[in-house]
Write a protein that holds these residues in place. Structure first.
Motif, PDB file in Angstrom:
ATOM      1  N   UNK A   1     -63.422  15.259 -39.982  1.00  0.00           N
ATOM      2  CA  UNK A   1     -62.078  15.594 -40.739  1.00  0.00           C
ATOM      3  C   UNK A   1     -61.373  14.615 -41.575  1.00  0.00           C
ATOM      4  N   UNK A   2     -62.429  13.532 -42.155  1.00  0.00           N
ATOM      5  CA  UNK A   2     -61.928  12.488 -43.195  1.00  0.00           C
ATOM      6  C   UNK A   2     -61.621  13.234 -44.561  1.00  0.00           C
ATOM      7  N   UNK A   3     -61.890  14.471 -44.539  1.00  0.00           N
ATOM      8  CA  UNK A   3     -61.482  15.034 -45.743  1.00  0.00           C
ATOM      9  C   UNK A   3     -60.052  15.705 -45.904  1.00  0.00           C
ATOM     10  N   UNK A   4     -59.446  15.752 -44.466  1.00  0.00           N
ATOM     11  CA  UNK A   4     -58.103  16.407 -44.391  1.00  0.00           C
ATOM     12  C   UNK A   4     -57.096  15.325 -44.814  1.00  0.00           C
ATOM     13  N   UNK A   5     -56.178  15.847 -45.709  1.00  0.00           N
ATOM     14  CA  UNK A   5     -54.880  15.365 -46.419  1.00  0.00           C
ATOM     15  C   UNK A   5     -53.661  16.075 -46.158  1.00  0.00           C
ATOM     16  N   UNK A   6     -52.597  15.328 -45.878  1.00  0.00           N
ATOM     17  CA  UNK A   6     -51.253  15.953 -45.362  1.00  0.00           C
ATOM     18  C   UNK A   6     -50.332  15.268 -46.551  1.00  0.00           C
ATOM     19  N   UNK A   7     -49.196  15.799 -46.451  1.00  0.00           N
ATOM     20  CA  UNK A   7     -48.075  15.189 -47.521  1.00  0.00           C
ATOM     21  C   UNK A   7     -46.733  15.121 -46.627  1.00  0.00           C
ATOM     22  N   UNK A   8     -45.936  14.289 -46.914  1.00  0.00           N
ATOM     23  CA  UNK A   8     -44.649  14.041 -46.600  1.00  0.00           C
ATOM     24  C   UNK A   8     -43.910  14.142 -47.761  1.00  0.00           C
ATOM     25  N   UNK A   9     -42.668  14.961 -47.692  1.00  0.00           N
ATOM     26  CA  UNK A   9     -41.508  15.070 -48.387  1.00  0.00           C
ATOM     27  C   UNK A   9     -40.459  14.571 -48.238  1.00  0.00           C
ATOM     28  N   UNK A  10     -39.544  13.895 -48.902  1.00  0.00           N
ATOM     29  CA  UNK A  10     -38.165  13.450 -48.347  1.00  0.00           C
ATOM     30  C   UNK A  10     -37.203  13.826 -49.320  1.00  0.00           C
ATOM     31  N   UNK A  11     -36.269  14.491 -48.774  1.00  0.00           N
ATOM     32  CA  UNK A  11     -35.036  14.734 -49.376  1.00  0.00           C
ATOM     33  C   UNK A  11     -33.813  15.350 -48.645  1.00  0.00           C
ATOM     34  N   UNK A  12     -32.730  14.567 -48.981  1.00  0.00           N
ATOM     35  CA  UNK A  12     -31.398  14.974 -48.334  1.00  0.00           C
ATOM     36  C   UNK A  12     -31.520  14.572 -46.998  1.00  0.00           C
ATOM     37  N   UNK A  13     -32.213  13.587 -46.615  1.00  0.00           N
ATOM     38  CA  UNK A  13     -32.115  13.115 -45.328  1.00  0.00           C
ATOM     39  C   UNK A  13     -33.272  13.899 -44.186  1.00  0.00           C
TER      40      UNK A  13
ATOM     41  N   UNK B   1     -37.120  14.401 -43.851  1.00  0.00           N
ATOM     42  CA  UNK B   1     -38.430  13.684 -43.892  1.00  0.00           C
ATOM     43  C   UNK B   1     -39.496  15.224 -43.325  1.00  0.00           C
ATOM     44  N   UNK B   2     -40.066  15.749 -44.148  1.00  0.00           N
ATOM     45  CA  UNK B   2     -40.892  16.831 -43.624  1.00  0.00           C
ATOM     46  C   UNK B   2     -42.461  16.498 -43.959  1.00  0.00           C
ATOM     47  N   UNK B   3     -43.207  16.950 -42.799  1.00  0.00           N
ATOM     48  CA  UNK B   3     -44.549  16.821 -42.958  1.00  0.00           C
ATOM     49  C   UNK B   3     -45.242  18.182 -43.191  1.00  0.00           C
ATOM     50  N   UNK B   4     -46.194  18.291 -44.408  1.00  0.00           N
ATOM     51  CA  UNK B   4     -46.795  19.485 -44.483  1.00  0.00           C
ATOM     52  C   UNK B   4     -48.274  19.188 -44.308  1.00  0.00           C
ATOM     53  N   UNK B   5     -48.843  20.186 -43.313  1.00  0.00           N
ATOM     54  CA  UNK B   5     -50.285  19.779 -42.931  1.00  0.00           C
ATOM     55  C   UNK B   5     -50.747  21.276 -43.119  1.00  0.00           C
ATOM     56  N   UNK B   6     -52.086  21.236 -43.259  1.00  0.00           N
ATOM     57  CA  UNK B   6     -52.821  22.492 -43.475  1.00  0.00           C
ATOM     58  C   UNK B   6     -53.270  23.007 -41.853  1.00  0.00           C
ATOM     59  N   UNK B   7     -54.192  22.692 -41.453  1.00  0.00           N
ATOM     60  CA  UNK B   7     -54.919  23.281 -40.155  1.00  0.00           C
ATOM     61  C   UNK B   7     -54.521  22.182 -39.113  1.00  0.00           C
ATOM     62  N   UNK B   8     -54.239  20.872 -39.300  1.00  0.00           N
ATOM     63  CA  UNK B   8     -54.110  19.719 -38.584  1.00  0.00           C
ATOM     64  C   UNK B   8     -55.230  19.499 -37.544  1.00  0.00           C
ATOM     65  N   UNK B   9     -56.408  19.498 -38.175  1.00  0.00           N
ATOM     66  CA  UNK B   9     -57.695  19.607 -37.409  1.00  0.00           C
ATOM     67  C   UNK B   9     -57.694  18.157 -36.872  1.00  0.00           C
ATOM     68  N   UNK B  10     -57.170  16.964 -37.370  1.00  0.00           N
ATOM     69  CA  UNK B  10     -57.172  15.682 -36.838  1.00  0.00           C
ATOM     70  C   UNK B  10     -56.178  15.648 -35.527  1.00  0.00           C
ATOM     71  N   UNK B  11     -55.414  16.706 -35.364  1.00  0.00           N
ATOM     72  CA  UNK B  11     -54.359  16.625 -34.286  1.00  0.00           C
ATOM     73  C   UNK B  11     -52.880  16.638 -34.925  1.00  0.00           C
ATOM     74  N   UNK B  12     -52.095  17.608 -34.600  1.00  0.00           N
ATOM     75  CA  UNK B  12     -50.928  17.356 -35.136  1.00  0.00           C
ATOM     76  C   UNK B  12     -49.975  16.175 -34.751  1.00  0.00           C
ATOM     77  N   UNK B  13     -50.214  15.895 -33.445  1.00  0.00           N
ATOM     78  CA  UNK B  13     -49.563  14.362 -32.907  1.00  0.00           C
ATOM     79  C   UNK B  13     -50.039  13.313 -33.586  1.00  0.00           C
ATOM     80  N   UNK B  14     -51.517  13.118 -33.910  1.00  0.00           N
ATOM     81  CA  UNK B  14     -52.018  12.309 -34.624  1.00  0.00           C
ATOM     82  C   UNK B  14     -51.867  11.912 -36.156  1.00  0.00           C
ATOM     83  N   UNK B  15     -51.590  13.033 -36.563  1.00  0.00           N
ATOM     84  CA  UNK B  15     -51.120  13.302 -37.907  1.00  0.00           C
ATOM     85  C   UNK B  15     -49.568  12.915 -38.157  1.00  0.00           C
ATOM     86  N   UNK B  16     -48.761  13.371 -37.150  1.00  0.00           N
ATOM     87  CA  UNK B  16     -47.369  12.888 -37.128  1.00  0.00           C
ATOM     88  C   UNK B  16     -47.109  11.272 -36.984  1.00  0.00           C
ATOM     89  N   UNK B  17     -48.101  10.801 -36.007  1.00  0.00           N
ATOM     90  CA  UNK B  17     -47.954   9.370 -35.864  1.00  0.00           C
ATOM     91  C   UNK B  17     -48.289   8.513 -37.018  1.00  0.00           C
TER      92      UNK B  17
END
Length: 267
Positions: A162-174, A176-192
């Motif tokens: 899953x080296x091809x997996x890419x996520x996004x963080x968007x920041x606005x109005x305080x 901080x939002x994570x956008x992920x697709x399937x979170x194959x790499x593990x949602x906890x790991x992506x959040x970290x």
């Protein structure tokens, strides 16, 4: 900030749904798609929702699977200017194994030739408030469902990293939002990884968690408690699966919400 679920496995109204994901994101200064589903359904549903695809400044593709990037060709036709960002490895040869047979689940590799396809290697600041990232190497609470996802290289099949997996963080109005697709790499790991890059905790997560078919209650309980450790609200969808979602919901309560097709998230 508004996030509309344009395509999901489920629908909370009369709109069509499919096994896939597409989100429409509206910020104060940006409008874009995160994932594009399997084909042209995202376009059909977007029009029903009053979304003009021509307004998109870009499309972000989370990883190299057809249910997230199958709509790239449709997007390139419907919008004549916006680039499509995805990881450089997303056009690899991706497969899913079931009952000993491998099925191709990758993207149309011919699209890699388009001048509007923009490859991302590790991190990219699209704007001061929009960041793309990959490079998630941890494997804490890695989903058992990943065992059936393969990648082919030189005619040899191997477990996908899953080296091809890419996520996004968007920041606005305080927020901080994570956008992920399937979170194959593990949602906890992506959040970290996201929080390390941000230098601040996330407030919201919008993501599938690749738990369809996972019935290991001990694993799901551990995941739920790990998610609850953060002061964060989770909007989950797509490959989390309804059964796994309901088990998470029993533990997490109002901290997690399922977002089906046509759901509007306002933050």
């Amino acid at each position: 900030m508004k996030i509309r679920v344009v395509v999901d496995n489920e629908s909370c109204g009369t709109m069509a749904c499919e096994h896939g994901l597409s989100l429409w994101v509206e910020m104060a200064h940006h409008k874009f798609f995160f994932d594009l589903g399997q084909g042209d359904l995202f376009l059909q549903n977007a029009r029903e929702m009053g979304i003009d695809v021509a307004d998109a400044e870009c499309a972000l593709i989370s990883h190299g699977h057809y249910d997230h990037g199958g709509g790239i060709a449709t997007f390139l036709s419907a919008n004549d200017h916006a680039p499509v960002y995805l990881h450089r490895a997303a056009f690899g040869s991706h497969y899913s194994e079931k009952e000993g047979r491998a099925r191709y689940i990758g993207l149309d590799q011919q699209l890699a030739r388009s001048e509007r396809i923009k490859m991302v290697d590790d991190t990219l600041m699209l704007a001061p408030d929009v960041m793309l990232f990959s490079g998630v190497d941890e494997r804490t609470l890695f989903s058992p469902a990943n065992a059936r996802i393969l990648i082919s290289h030189d005619d040899t099949m191997a477990r996908d990293t899953f080296s091809h997996e890419m996520s996004a963080v968007i920041v606005e109005g305080g927020r901080r939002v994570l956008l992920a697709g399937c979170a194959h790499a593990g949602i906890i790991n992506i959040m970290n990884r996201a929080e390390a890059l941000l230098g601040a905790p996330l407030t919201h997560v919008v993501s599938g968690m690749h738990l369809m078919g996972v019935d290991d209650e001990q694993y799901l309980t551990r995941l739920a408690h790990a998610l609850m450790e953060r002061q964060c609200h989770y909007f989950t969808c797509h490959c989390t699966g309804i059964d796994a979602y309901e088990k998470l919901k029993e533990i997490m309560g109002s901290q997690i919400t399922y977002t089906a097709t046509s759901t509007l998230i306002e933050l």
